[in-house]
Each structure stands twice: as structure tokens, then as C-alpha cells.
Design an enzyme around this catalytic site. Structure first.
Site, PDB file in Angstrom:
ATOM      1  N   CYS A   1      -0.068  -1.220   9.209  1.00 51.34           N
ATOM      2  CA  CYS A   1      -0.385  -0.820  10.669  1.00 51.34           C
ATOM      3  C   CYS A   1      -1.045  -2.027  11.142  1.00 51.34           C
ATOM      4  CB  CYS A   1      -1.759   0.186  10.543  1.00 51.34           C
ATOM      5  SG  CYS A   1      -0.821   1.812  10.373  1.00 51.34           S
TER       6      CYS A   1
ATOM      7  N   TYR B   1      -2.028  11.223   4.682  1.00 56.19           N
ATOM      8  CA  TYR B   1      -1.740  11.837   5.914  1.00 56.19           C
ATOM      9  C   TYR B   1      -1.025  12.940   5.960  1.00 56.19           C
ATOM     10  CZ  TYR B   1      -3.331   7.156   7.366  1.00 56.19           C
ATOM     11  OH  TYR B   1      -4.122   6.095   7.386  1.00 56.19           O
TER      12      TYR B   1
HETATM   13  C1  FNR Z   1      -1.689  -0.747   4.674  1.00 53.22           C
HETATM   14  N1  FNR Z   1      -1.066  -0.093   3.973  1.00 53.22           N
HETATM   15  C2  FNR Z   1      -0.178   1.009   4.622  1.00 53.22           C
HETATM   16  N2  FNR Z   1       0.560   1.576   3.955  1.00 53.22           N
HETATM   17  C3  FNR Z   1       1.642   2.447   4.627  1.00 53.22           C
HETATM   18  O1  FNR Z   1       2.139   3.344   4.042  1.00 53.22           O
HETATM   19  N3  FNR Z   1       1.715   2.646   6.001  1.00 53.22           N
HETATM   20  C4  FNR Z   1       0.913   1.812   6.691  1.00 53.22           C
HETATM   21  O2  FNR Z   1       0.848   1.839   7.901  1.00 53.22           O
HETATM   22  C5  FNR Z   1      -0.069   0.746   6.016  1.00 53.22           C
HETATM   23  N4  FNR Z   1      -0.991   0.105   6.812  1.00 53.22           N
HETATM   24  C6  FNR Z   1      -1.729  -1.063   6.045  1.00 53.22           C
HETATM   25  C7  FNR Z   1      -2.301  -1.906   7.165  1.00 53.22           C
HETATM   26  C8  FNR Z   1      -2.932  -2.890   6.280  1.00 53.22           C
HETATM   27  C9  FNR Z   1      -3.644  -3.842   6.964  1.00 53.22           C
HETATM   28  C10 FNR Z   1      -3.143  -2.892   4.807  1.00 53.22           C
HETATM   29  C11 FNR Z   1      -3.869  -3.938   4.049  1.00 53.22           C
HETATM   30  C12 FNR Z   1      -2.458  -1.930   4.108  1.00 53.22           C
HETATM   31  C13 FNR Z   1      -1.119  -0.008   2.734  1.00 53.22           C
HETATM   32  C14 FNR Z   1       0.118  -1.232   2.332  1.00 53.22           C
HETATM   33  O3  FNR Z   1       1.433  -0.971   2.723  1.00 53.22           O
HETATM   34  C15 FNR Z   1       0.116  -1.468   0.805  1.00 53.22           C
HETATM   35  O4  FNR Z   1       0.355  -0.370   0.109  1.00 53.22           O
HETATM   36  C16 FNR Z   1      -1.249  -1.840   0.251  1.00 53.22           C
HETATM   37  O5  FNR Z   1      -1.910  -2.673   0.971  1.00 53.22           O
HETATM   38  C17 FNR Z   1      -1.251  -2.248  -1.272  1.00 53.22           C
HETATM   39  O6  FNR Z   1      -0.252  -3.370  -1.407  1.00 53.22           O
HETATM   40  P1  FNR Z   1      -0.804  -4.936  -1.416  1.00 53.22           P
HETATM   41  O7  FNR Z   1      -1.567  -5.289  -0.220  1.00 53.22           O
HETATM   42  O8  FNR Z   1      -1.777  -5.072  -2.666  1.00 53.22           O
HETATM   43  O9  FNR Z   1       0.329  -5.677  -1.599  1.00 53.22           O
END
Ligand code: FNR
Length: 364
Positions: free
Chosen positions: A27, A183
Site C-alpha cells: 500500500c 483483512y
Molecule cells: C506491506 N505489505 C502488504 N501486503 C499485502 O498483501 N498487501 C499490501 O497492500 C501490503 N502493504 C504493505 C505496505 C508496506 C509499506 C509494507 C512495508 C508492507 C506486506 C508486504 O507485501 C510483505 O509481505 C512484507 O513487507 C514482508 O516482506 P518484506 O518487506 O520483508 O520483503
């Protein structure tokens, strides 16, 4: 030259990807009225130039009340198709594929933009009434949701399907249903948030019913040659309670049967009482277990996968079919280009940027 699984072309369902690197949905809280704008074009376009195989756009709401915040992207209206179409066009021109994550936040909707406050956004401040399987808030400072009626539940699959149809019109190559991180669809899966006593609560069969109905409705409109992914939280991380890995494996089998191509395996986000030990690759074992026990389902691993060596190794070990990177991609949208350099491979599949960066012998 070593052979890289990470940076070799791969099939997701029937879709050909230039490599196994996926940008995890994140997001950006930068939309107004659910509409994508120049920020989103530049942000997601950068990942295409950086060489990612599949770029999953952030959680995109299927109804206005399904938004986490007023800044979420949406696909509940036809006017939201065009701006997203610019992004998919750009991604395609630079060799990438684009996926959309379709979402409904349920009881985690109507919250503040990051940095503007915590928890519930009051109706006076532009918030809205939230819906959930049961009238249980995520936390005391979160919105207190209203229990959904059977009519409201019955509308959900069609809302996701209508958004999927718009996503196809916008040129997306993949669709992911967000059934993780506490969610709406996850709220139905977990007995911690779902205390219904009708056909949608109680047994495993009842708690998975809405997700399966939603998958069926989406698969009906989403073309068979385009992959359908479902992101789940493999566990609520609540000892002896809640949703867990065994239920996730059972769910994976059902989803594969319904035509889901990939389970994107994350965890947590449902319960305040979760106890997570976070560290490098901490969710990879969940993806490995799903993959080992559901051979008919491809899996995606996510969560603190940061280096090219980590990503390559987990693929070589057969722990997952694809890797998704979140924060590492925010820090460096050219992560795949750097990975090619570090792994010492010639990424025939990457764009001209790769040659200019010295990753390949440039043949103009
Ligand atoms: C997320 N994450 C996330 N997951 C998802 O399924 N939908 C989303 O819209 C979001 N939004 C989101 C925003 C931000 C700013 C972050 C940092 C994370 C989770 C993301 O997709 C991921 O699963 C996690 O951040 C773990 O992976 P990393 O960041 O360790 O590679």
C-alpha cells in the site's frame, strides 16, 4: 556461467515471466477516490525498469468501504480502469508483467493514513462504517465493525469478480485475492475473528466458504490463461488457537481444485495477541510446507528475503516457486538488476538497463 533459477524465465500458471522475482504488494496510500495517478505510474514503472518479473500492485479495494484508508487504490468503478491501464502498458513495454491485489479490509478498514494517526478514522474525519464476520474490533483503538448480514456476505464474491473484470480491462496479467494479514477474507477464515453460528462460521468448511465462493466467482470471469493467486496468512501466530499451517495446507488443496495457480504464503496480522519471531526468511518454511504437501499448487515465499543469494538458494532448495520482495524493493527498485550482477549471470531476460549497468554484454 552459473544457472540462476531466480533470474530464469518461469511459468506462473500459463503466464510466462522473465524471471521469478515478484514485487510484493505494498500500500502506498497515495490515491484519491481510489484512482491511480502519476505517483503510481512512476513507482510501479520503476520496478519494470528494474527488471522484476511480476509486479503486484498494492491492495486495491473492491468496494469503497473495503479500503484500509482513504488513500487506497480501488477498482469498484469503471473510471478507475484507465489510470491503471497506463501502468500496465508501461510495465509491458519494459518486459514486465503486472498483477493486481484485490482486497477488502473488513474490520481493518477506515483507518488513518500512516503518519496521520493510529487506528480508527472517525466518520467525522472522513471514515466510514466497517463490516466484519463478527462485531469484534481488531483492537480497541480500531473501528468497531458491524456483523455482516447474509445478504452482505452474499454480495462479496460478486464485488471481487466485478473488480477482477475491471482489472482485466486495465490489462493486468495476474490477479491476487488478499486473504491474509487480518483483512476481510482472512477474518472469515480465522475462528478468532469469525464467531458466526451460521453457514459462514464454526467448522473449517464454513470458515473457508466465503473465500471459496469468492475464488469461484473470480475464476469464472478471470481468463484461464492468466494466473490467479491467493495470499494467505499461514498462521495467526496464536498458540493453540486461530488459523494455522495445517488448515492452510488443507485450504491450498481446495484452492488448487478451484483453479488457483499460486498460494502466496505470508502470516499474521489478524490478532493483537500474535507472537511472531521475525528474522531473515521467517515465513519461508510455511511456503515450503504448502509446496511439499500440495504439489498441484505453485507457491510464493515472502518475508525478509533480502539478498540475491537468499532468494536463489531458497528456489534451488525447492522451498518455493517464486519469491516476493517488499521493503528490499522499496529501498532498491533495481533489485533484480543488482541480483544479476551479484549472481554473475547474464540476464537475457532483463531490459536494456541491465546492459548499461554492466550485467550483460550489450548487443545494440
Ligand atoms: C506491506 N505489505 C502488504 N501486503 C499485502 O498483501 N498487501 C499490501 O497492500 C501490503 N502493504 C504493505 C505496505 C508496506 C509499506 C509494507 C512495508 C508492507 C506486506 C508486504 O507485501 C510483505 O509481505 C512484507 O513487507 C514482508 O516482506 P518484506 O518487506 O520483508 O520483503
Amino acid at each position: 556461467e552459473p544457472v540462476s533459477l531466480l533470474l530464469s524465465p518461469a511459468r506462473m500458471g500459463r503466464l510466462e515471466l522473465r524471471n521469478r522475482v515478484t514485487v510484493s504488494p505494498m500500500c502506498m496510500y497515495s490515491a484519491k477516490n481510489g484512482l491511480a495517478n502519476d505517483f503510481h505510474l512512476a513507482h510501479y514503472g520503476a520496478f519494470a525498469l528494474g527488471g522484476a518479473g511480476l509486479i503486484l500492485l498494492e491492495a486495491t479495494a473492491v468496494t469503497p468501504e473495503g479500503r484500509i484508508s482513504p488513500g487506497d487504490l480501488g477498482l469498484w468503478a469503471d473510471e478507475q480502469i484507465g489510470p491503471l491501464g497506463h501502468i500496465t502498458d508501461f510495465v509491458h513495454r519494459f518486459g514486465g508483467k503486472a498483477g493486481i491485489q484485490l482486497a477488502h479490509a473488513g474490520r481493518k478498514a477506515s483507518t488513518h493514513l500512516p503518519g496521520k494517526g493510529q487506528g480508527a478514522l472517525s466518520v467525522a474525519a472522513g471514515g466510514w462504517e466497517t463490516l466484519a464476520p463478527s462485531a469484534l474490533p481488531y483492537a480497541a483503538h480500531y473501528p468497531h465493525p458491524r456483523e455482516m448480514t447474509l445478504e452482505e456476505i452474499a454480495a462479496v464474491p460478486g464485488q471481487f469478480a466485478a473488480a477482477a473484470r475491471r482489472a482485466e480491462m486495465a490489462g493486468f496479467d495476474a490477479a491476487e485475492l488478499h486473504a491474509a494479514h487480518g483483512y476481510l477474507l482472512h477474518q472469515f477464515l480465522s475462528p478468532l475473528s469469525n464467531q458466526r453460528t451460521d453457514a459462514y462460521g464454526g467448522s473449517f468448511e464454513n470458515r473457508t466458504r466465503l473465500l471459496l465462493e469468492t475464488v469461484r466467482a473470480v475464476r469464472e470471469v478471470w481468463p484461464m490463461h492468466l494466473p490467479l493467486l491467493v495470499r494467505i496468512s499461514a498462521t495467526d501466530w496464536v498458540e493453540g488457537a486461530g488459523w494455522d499451517l495445517e488448515q492452510s495446507v488443507a485450504l491450498a488443496r481446495l484452492l488448487a481444485y478451484e483453479g488457483v495457480d499460486v498460494m502466496d504464503v505470508s502470516s499474521g496480522g489478524l490478532a493483537q495477541e500474535q507472537r511472531i519471531t521475525v528474522g531473515p526468511l521467517y515465513q519461508v518454511p510455511f511456503a515450503r510446507e504448502v509446496r511439499a504437501r500440495t504439489p498441484e499448487m505453485q507457491t510464493m515465499a515472502v518475508g525478509l528475503i533480502e539478498t540475491a543469494d537468499q532468494a536463489e538458494a531458497l528456489l534451488q532448495e525447492g522451498q518455493a516457486d517464486f519469491v516476493a520482495l517488499g521493503r528490499a524493493m522499496l529501498r532498491d527498485p533495481h533489485w533484480p538488476q543488482r541480483a544479476a550482477h551479484e549472481l554473475g549471470v547474464t540476464p537475457g531476460c532483463l531490459s536494456r538497463m541491465s546492459a548499461l549497468a554492466g550485467n550483460a554484454s550489450f548487443m545494440p
